[in-house]
Design an enzyme around this catalytic site. Structure first.
Site, short mmCIF file in Angstrom:
data_model
loop_
_atom_site.label_atom_id
_atom_site.label_comp_id
_atom_site.label_asym_id
_atom_site.label_seq_id
_atom_site.Cartn_x
_atom_site.Cartn_y
_atom_site.Cartn_z
N LYS A 190 1.31 9.47 -12.15
CA LYS A 190 2.32 9.67 -11.46
C LYS A 190 3.09 8.24 -10.75
O LYS A 190 2.63 7.37 -9.92
CB LYS A 190 1.88 10.56 -10.25
CG LYS A 190 2.60 11.08 -9.86
CD LYS A 190 2.75 11.37 -7.85
CE LYS A 190 3.00 10.57 -7.09
NZ LYS A 190 4.10 10.40 -6.65
N GLU A 263 -6.11 -0.21 -5.26
CA GLU A 263 -6.07 -2.02 -5.01
C GLU A 263 -5.20 -1.66 -3.80
O GLU A 263 -3.63 -1.07 -4.04
CB GLU A 263 -5.04 -2.43 -6.24
CG GLU A 263 -5.18 -3.71 -6.49
CD GLU A 263 -3.55 -3.53 -5.81
OE1 GLU A 263 -3.11 -4.17 -4.89
OE2 GLU A 263 -2.95 -4.05 -6.70
P1 NAI Z 1 2.49 5.15 -0.13
O1 NAI Z 1 0.57 4.41 -0.18
O2 NAI Z 1 2.50 6.33 0.18
O3 NAI Z 1 3.09 5.64 -2.01
C1 NAI Z 1 1.57 4.45 -2.84
C2 NAI Z 1 1.93 5.93 -4.95
O4 NAI Z 1 1.43 6.60 -3.81
C3 NAI Z 1 3.14 6.72 -4.64
O5 NAI Z 1 3.36 6.74 -6.11
C4 NAI Z 1 3.03 7.94 -3.38
O6 NAI Z 1 3.51 8.82 -4.17
C5 NAI Z 1 1.28 8.53 -3.27
N1 NAI Z 1 0.79 9.44 -2.34
C6 NAI Z 1 1.52 8.76 -1.59
N2 NAI Z 1 1.04 9.80 -0.88
C7 NAI Z 1 -0.45 9.73 -1.36
C8 NAI Z 1 -1.50 11.05 -1.40
N3 NAI Z 1 -1.76 11.52 -0.19
N4 NAI Z 1 -2.41 11.35 -1.93
C9 NAI Z 1 -2.19 10.52 -3.69
N5 NAI Z 1 -0.97 10.14 -2.89
C10 NAI Z 1 -0.27 9.92 -2.42
O7 NAI Z 1 2.77 3.58 -0.19
P2 NAI Z 1 4.99 4.03 0.41
O8 NAI Z 1 4.79 4.39 1.40
O9 NAI Z 1 5.56 3.75 -0.57
O10 NAI Z 1 4.29 2.55 1.61
C11 NAI Z 1 4.47 2.47 1.85
C12 NAI Z 1 3.68 1.06 2.62
O11 NAI Z 1 2.61 0.54 1.53
C13 NAI Z 1 4.39 -0.23 2.62
O12 NAI Z 1 5.18 -0.54 3.21
C14 NAI Z 1 3.34 -1.67 1.80
O13 NAI Z 1 2.89 -1.75 3.64
C15 NAI Z 1 1.80 -0.44 1.70
N6 NAI Z 1 2.43 -0.35 -0.10
C16 NAI Z 1 1.48 -1.68 -0.79
C17 NAI Z 1 1.45 -1.98 -2.35
C18 NAI Z 1 0.45 -2.52 -3.30
O14 NAI Z 1 0.88 -2.66 -4.30
N7 NAI Z 1 -1.00 -2.33 -2.47
C19 NAI Z 1 2.91 -0.67 -3.33
C20 NAI Z 1 3.41 0.20 -2.10
C21 NAI Z 1 3.54 0.53 -0.78
#
Ligand code: NAI
Length: 784
Positions: A190, A263
């Site tokens: 996804k 990660e």
């Molecule tokens: P997120 O963790 O919400 O999203 C990442 C992925 O997880 C997306 O594909 C999203 O649709 C999915 N997701 C969201 N909620 C989920 C759930 N409950 N169960 C399974 N999958 C789920 O990150 P978001 O909202 O895009 O960004 C928020 C913050 O997260 C950013 O500001 C940053 O601090 C951090 N982040 C860190 C990343 C990294 O590479 N470690 C990448 C993106 C965001």
């Protein structure tokens, strides 16, 4: 467009935008996208809009995946699994080569599509994201080819659910899909809701190269779709994203038996020593925090500068920042593009405003930002108090904090003053100092005089709340292989302890049993409860054990932390202690056998003999189990060093009270961990008797701590303890679920250890040592 004479006057860059025609045609031909399931695109369902963050314009409409869509994709992946996993490695390799070639063939197309969807500059997508994605498929095609030779006895995990973020959409896809496929798994991936388009283009590539149907499935949607995938009948979840969601996934998968890699976020230190090449370090900041608009999980967002050069460094940094070109990401001379989405832009603005309100001073480039689209000027904070929100929280935007330090000790302390542990960047021309700090920083990736360097041959992943598991190279591939199968043995739950106040055991002759003490910090300690419990053998009560509680666990964890010197001892030193331990155990073999016999153990003499051999074997391994130098980029040494976790909790099986304990505790301490062990609840005396062996073997106090008592209560405290970095639990299914749930607090590494024939080959091996370590990858460039 300025005239040539005007350009000669101002010496400004002229715009050099990349053409978008081919991508625009592709997008408009498709209209709304469905999912890619079982080798074909489904009809679009309920859709959401995907916009270009640099302009706000609509790019495509993409389907919001429902629970039923996820089920259908998992079913397709499940159906494809037998065929794909049974293909000879060579045949899988050919498919992966074909994917790599096709990515290369469509390199320009993919780079433009990624830039339109994500907002990052075309220079990055063209020179970094897409070539690295192709490199990942090539690299893993090689693993598929060699799998049977390199990983004998191991096979795929099964159907893998993979959830990726928006900051490196195609690259993260490659990091996830390439190793999964190489190992013979099938996947449902996804992509992030902001950036699903390159994944959909990749789906077309899968069809083009004739990848068997159902091997790769792409389901688009938001967090709800992700949550449905986590809950689906998959065998593994691999997630990259925020720590908050990672923690929720850890809880949601607890007790399910699904293999998990996370990660997560970071707040990585960027440490500049006075003897660093200052211009090099300034350029490093450009790569560390302004690259990709700071939307990088391993961004060196906490700049720490040694006081002597702080002023000069800050001035040069500000001067360099003023020269960054922010604007149209499609322009080849743009340094910084757009923030992925208005939501993320608001988040950055809010955090930066709060940082300023809490007293930090913002230095920001005075660049003219485009009138529309989501842009944020690069900046950095000085005068940041440690309690300021921007010191602790990941901004995930192009703004770093800059603080100073005096000594290397202080630098290490500041660098480690975070809950995260993803990456670190260290700048010094003194290799001695740089490597010393690299070894002391708690992070999964350390770059010396470099930053944000990645390669398919090296592992990438975090320590602490940055998650667990590695992606890339041999380490990453291991995450997509099932453990070698073992024959699990039933291990009945011990009866509830019959408690009695201490010293009230009628007929107990041995003074140690009578006092029923715990072993903490190298000394016998009364349990905090003041109670003991009866240990029963065949002929009734054979002794007493202390009734440990939470407080005892906390004391033991504290004692274990104080024994940190053990982790720094050489492998040879640790080997000496373990040999000595083995010899001392051998000298008292008869006593231990008698103890096991009184408990009704089936083959006491054999169990003791096996425990002695085990001690010799792990002594032998203590200075031999080591890392690798990975073959990555030219003029780089990439060291993969297995490091101890620090303090581990080990909850031992009920059966094999001596051998089970020794088989788990010894590999952990051989690798430099300190352990808080909960021995067999039914027969803890075989383990507590060991305290005399430890004392006579020069094992430093605090390296092994033993707390006897109710297994699951003690396990719960260990699993929830923030200063315990990893926990091994041997118990029942309910206990496993509890331990995995409780471990979500600090995202500790867990291992549910099946009870087994501990005397056989399944009771010992390098896999125990792998489990007792986490790999730190240190990158050291050389030459000009
Ligand atoms: P997120 O963790 O919400 O999203 C990442 C992925 O997880 C997306 O594909 C999203 O649709 C999915 N997701 C969201 N909620 C989920 C759930 N409950 N169960 C399974 N999958 C789920 O990150 P978001 O909202 O895009 O960004 C928020 C913050 O997260 C950013 O500001 C940053 O601090 C951090 N982040 C860190 C990343 C990294 O590479 N470690 C990448 C993106 C965001």
């Amino acid at each position: 467009m300025p005239s040539v004479s005007e350009i000669l006057e101002t010496m400004d860059y002229g715009p050099a935008p990349e053409a978008t025609g081919e991508v625009a045609k592709w997008l408009s031909a498709r209209g709304a996208f469905g999912h890619y399931i079982g080798g074909r695109f489904t009809e679009a369902g309920e859709t959401f809009d995907v916009a270009n963050p640099a302009t706000g314009e609509l790019l495509a409409r993409v389907t919001q995946g429902t629970g039923a869509d996820v089920q259908a994709a998992v079913k397709a992946a499940r159906a494809a699994l037998p065929g794909w996993s049974k293909l000879p490695g060579h045949d899988r390799a050919r498919h992966l080569y074909a994917l790599a070639r096709h990515i290369q063939k469509r390199e320009r197309f993919l780079a433009v599509l990624e830039t339109l969807d994500n907002g990052k500059p075309i220079r990055e997508t063209r020179d970094i994201d897409v070539p690295l994605a192709a490199r990942h498929f090539y690299h893993h095609a090689g693993w598929a080819e060699m799998l049977e030779d390199e990983f004998p006895g191991r096979g795929p995990v099964g159907v893998c659910g993979q959830i990726i973020p928006w900051n490196f959409p195609l690259l993260m896809l490659a990091w996830k899909i390439a190793p999964a496929l190489a190992a013979g798994n099938t996947v449902v991936l996804k992509p992030a809701e902001y950036t699903p388009l390159t994944a959909l283009a990749f789906a077309e590539i899968c069809a083009e190269v004739g990848l068997p149907k159902g091997v790769v499935n792409i389901v688009t949607g938001d967090g709800a779709t992700g949550a449905a995938l986590v809950a689906a009948e998959v065998d593994k979840i691999a997630f990259t994203g925020s720590t908050e969601v990672g923690r929720a996934i850890r809880k949601a998968t607890a007790g399910s038996g699904k293999k998990l890699t996370l990660e997560l976020g970071g707040k990585s230190p960027f440490v500049v020593f006075a003897d660093a090449d200052i211009d090099g370090a300034v350029e490093g900041v450009v790569d560390a925090i302004w690259f990709n608009q700071g939307q990088v999980c391993c961004a060196g967002s906490r700049i720490l500068v040694q006081e002597g050069v702080a002023r000069e460094f800050t001035e040069r940094l500000a001067a360099r920042m003023a020269k960054l070109r922010v604007g149209d990401p499609l322009d080849k001379s743009t340094d910084m593009g757009a923030i992925v989405d208005p939501v993320q832009l608001r988040r950055i603005r809010d955090l930066v405003a709060r940082g300023e309100a809490e007293g930090a001073v913002l230095h920001q480039a005075e660049c003219r930002l485009p009138a529309k689209g989501s842009f944020f000027a690069p900046g950095f904070f000085t005068d940041v108090a440690p309690a300021n929100i921007v010191s602790e929280v990941e901004i995930f935007g192009p703004v770093a904090t800059l603080t100073t330090f005096r000594t290397p000790e202080e630098a290490v302390e500041l660098a480690n003053n975070t809950r995260y542990g993803l990456a670190a960047s260290i700048w010094s021309e003194n290799i001695n100092l740089a490597l010393d700090v690299a070894s002391r920083v708690r992070a999964g990736v350390v770059w010396v005089n470099a930053t944000n360097v990645f390669d398919a041959a090296a592992g990438f992943g975090g320590y602490r709340e940055s998650g667990f598991g590695r992606e890339g190279g041999r380490e990453g591939l291991g995450e997509y292989l099932a453990d070698a199968k073992i024959k699990a043995k039933a291990d009945p739950a011990p009866p509830p302890p019959e408690t009695a106040p201490l010293r009230e055991a009628p007929g107990v002759a041995d003074p140690i049993d009578r006092t029923a003490k715990l072993y903490v910090g190298g000394a016998q300690k009364r349990p905090d409860s003041g109670y003991s419990y009866a240990v029963r053998g065949k002929a009734g009560v054979i002794g007493l054990a202390g009734l440990g509680n939470r407080k005892d666990i906390r004391n033991a964890v504290e004692a274990a932390h104080k024994a940190a010197g053990w982790g720094k001892a050489t492998g040879h030193n640790r080997a000496q202690v373990l040999y000595y331990l083995a010899e001392n155990l051998a000298a008292r073999a008869a006593e231990f056998a008698a103890r096991l016999k009184s408990a009704g153990g089936p083959k006491p003499a054999e169990e003791v003999a096996a425990a002695i051999r085990r001690a010799f074997w792990y002594a032998a391994q203590a200075d031999k189990f080591d890392g690798a130098v990975h073959s990555t980029k030219s003029a780089h040494v990439t060291l993969a060093m297995p490091e101890p976790f620090g303090v581990m909790g080990i909850v031992c099986p009920t059966g094999a009270p001596l051998l089970g304990f020794v088989s788990l505790v010894l590999p952990a301490i051989a690798m430099g961990n300190r352990v808080v062990a909960v021995p067999s609840q039914a027969m803890p005396l075989a383990a507590t008797d060991l305290y005399q062996v430890f004392d006579t073997s020069d094992l430093p106090g605090g390296v092994v701590n033993i707390v006897t008592g109710p297994r699951d209560e003690l396990a719960r405290t260990l699993a929830a303890h923030d200063d315990v970095a990893a926990i091994w639990y041997s118990g029942d299914a309910d206990g496993t679920r509890m331990v995995e749930e409780e471990s979500a607090g600090n995202l500790k590494v867990t291992w549910s250890v099946a009870h087994r024939d501990w005397s056989g080959p399944e009771g010992q091996g390098r896999s125990f040592l792998t489990r007792a370590t986490q790999v730190k990858n240190i990158w050291v460039p050389y030459g000009e």
